[in-house]
Design a protein around this motif. Structure first.
Motif, PDB file in Angstrom:
ATOM      1  N   ARG A  35       0.850  -1.184   0.000  1.00 54.65           N
ATOM      2  CA  ARG A  35       0.000   0.000   0.000  1.00 54.65           C
ATOM      3  C   ARG A  35       0.886   1.233   0.000  1.00 54.65           C
ATOM      4  O   ARG A  35       1.777   1.365   0.838  1.00 54.65           O
ATOM      5  N   VAL A  36       0.648   2.086  -0.995  1.00 55.72           N
ATOM      6  CA  VAL A  36       1.358   3.353  -1.091  1.00 55.72           C
ATOM      7  C   VAL A  36       0.336   4.427  -1.422  1.00 55.72           C
ATOM      8  O   VAL A  36      -0.759   4.134  -1.911  1.00 55.72           O
ATOM      9  N   ASP A  37       0.712   5.675  -1.173  1.00 51.47           N
ATOM     10  CA  ASP A  37      -0.251   6.730  -1.485  1.00 51.47           C
ATOM     11  C   ASP A  37      -0.419   6.853  -3.005  1.00 51.47           C
ATOM     12  O   ASP A  37       0.426   6.416  -3.783  1.00 51.47           O
ATOM     13  N   GLN A  38      -1.488   7.475  -3.397  1.00 50.88           N
ATOM     14  CA  GLN A  38      -1.882   7.538  -4.796  1.00 50.88           C
ATOM     15  C   GLN A  38      -0.835   8.254  -5.660  1.00 50.88           C
ATOM     16  O   GLN A  38      -0.533   7.819  -6.769  1.00 50.88           O
ATOM     17  N   GLU A  39      -0.270   9.336  -5.147  1.00 51.72           N
ATOM     18  CA  GLU A  39       0.740  10.079  -5.912  1.00 51.72           C
ATOM     19  C   GLU A  39       1.981   9.234  -6.157  1.00 51.72           C
ATOM     20  O   GLU A  39       2.537   9.225  -7.260  1.00 51.72           O
TER      21      GLU A  39
END
Length: 82
Positions: A9-13
């Motif tokens: 899981r990583v941020d969208q950007e």
């Protein structure tokens, strides 16, 4: 070799930038991440090996070809030092 899926899981950007990077390099995001993990693990193994070699050398010690002086006078090159 059997491939295994993993989920991260990583941020969208970050995900977007990573996809752009993979596209610029002509590879998939999955392959890009796998290669980076491979490099990270390889570096970690090299570090561990170097650490073991260094600790082994420290245990063995170093010959500095040094002999202690008999007295302070010898240190200063004169015999009149008390």
């Amino acid at each position: 070799m059997v491939n295994t899926n993993i989920t991260i899981r990583v941020d969208q950007e970050l995900a977007h930038e990573a996809k752009v990077l993979a596209a610029r390099r002509g590879t998939s995001l999955s392959r890009l991440v796998a290669e980076q993990l491979r490099l990270l693990l390889k570096a970690d193994l090299r570090f561990d090996a170097a650490r073991r070699r260094a600790l082994k050398r420290l245990k063995r010690g170093y010959d500095l070809s040094w002999t202690p002086l008999e007295d302070r006078g010898e240190l200063y090159g004169r015999q009149d030092v008390r």
